[in-house]
Design a protein around this motif. Sequence first.
Motif, PDB file in Angstrom:
ATOM      1  N   ASP A  52       0.845  -1.195   0.000  1.00 21.51           N
ATOM      2  CA  ASP A  52       0.000   0.000   0.000  1.00 21.51           C
ATOM      3  C   ASP A  52       0.887   1.254   0.000  1.00 21.51           C
ATOM      4  N   ASP A  53       0.499   2.270  -0.752  1.00 20.15           N
ATOM      5  CA  ASP A  53       1.269   3.513  -0.810  1.00 20.15           C
ATOM      6  C   ASP A  53       1.242   4.300   0.496  1.00 20.15           C
ATOM      7  N   ASP A  54       0.232   4.022   1.327  1.00 19.47           N
ATOM      8  CA  ASP A  54       0.079   4.755   2.589  1.00 19.47           C
ATOM      9  C   ASP A  54       0.896   4.055   3.673  1.00 19.47           C
ATOM     10  N   GLU A  55       2.089   4.568   3.922  1.00 21.16           N
ATOM     11  CA  GLU A  55       3.015   3.964   4.887  1.00 21.16           C
ATOM     12  C   GLU A  55       2.395   3.861   6.277  1.00 21.16           C
ATOM     13  N   ALA A  56       1.714   4.918   6.708  1.00 21.63           N
ATOM     14  CA  ALA A  56       1.132   4.931   8.049  1.00 21.63           C
ATOM     15  C   ALA A  56       0.029   3.885   8.180  1.00 21.63           C
ATOM     16  N   ARG A  57      -0.769   3.719   7.116  1.00 22.34           N
ATOM     17  CA  ARG A  57      -1.837   2.725   7.171  1.00 22.34           C
ATOM     18  C   ARG A  57      -1.265   1.315   7.296  1.00 22.34           C
ATOM     19  N   VAL A  58      -0.206   1.022   6.563  1.00 22.93           N
ATOM     20  CA  VAL A  58       0.428  -0.294   6.648  1.00 22.93           C
ATOM     21  C   VAL A  58       1.014  -0.516   8.045  1.00 22.93           C
ATOM     22  N   ARG A  93       8.898  -3.483   5.767  1.00 21.17           N
ATOM     23  CA  ARG A  93       7.778  -3.044   6.601  1.00 21.17           C
ATOM     24  C   ARG A  93       7.452  -4.085   7.668  1.00 21.17           C
TER      25      ARG A  93
END
Length: 278
Positions: A52-58, A93
Amino acid sequence: MTTIAVVGGTGQAGRAVVREAAARGHEVRVVSRRRPADLEPGATHHAVDLLDDDEARVAGALAAAFDGVQAVVGTSNGMTPAAQAVFTAGARRVADAAGRAGVGRVVVLSIAAVDRSDYGYYRAHAEQERVYATGAVPATVVRATQFHGFLDLFFGRDSRLGAWSRLGLLPYPRGCRFQTIDLRDVARALVDAAEGADPLGVAPSTGPSGAPTATVGGPQVLDARAMAGSWRRAHGSRRLPVAVPLPGPLGEFFRAGHNLVPDAASGTITYDEWLAGR
């Protein structure tokens, strides 16, 4: 009882690990993009898209998945060049999240002698080993030979060589031998390592990545032509076996026998036994 998170737990290797861990009485968390339709009884699912491009969401999703987890088993797979980022960016990650969550150990599934090939998919796997080896959590690499189902890439009617079947032919890679292993044996090895034991009794030694590495192989070394004959008998097929060239780095790897680990024949389920049980 240990809580084990299986990253990529809906793939073929991941599902086998989930079943094995649950059968041993562990609490299992399946970490994947989508919830499986046949989630193992007692297992829970955590939806995480490692790319996912959203680092915080991952990071948030992994934090929830790894909260209270003692061991993480990495079985993610990506066959296309884009999906192979799961072995690099995705692995970083996972390693970072495992460190922040205080996970005790990480176990990663890899391929026997993967560092000896220039094949892109293998290079990505080798990089995955290095990512986990340099992470904050102690990592064990379990390298396995090809799974029993690998030759279906040639034998199966739905494979890239499926057109050969319509000609009454059964293609197999010329000049290659294999030491295929059953997924159940691979799962046993990975859960052994997650428990802190030697995978299938194989004591890990320092691997090319610097991480403790154990290599497990199937119980037999077989010529591809012989495997085609076994497949033909098991399926009642009349297709004529025919050798086809396997070009590129992967063909070179197999023809050189780098995929064979006769001194690590720790699997118990033979190719013929696997065919009989399908």
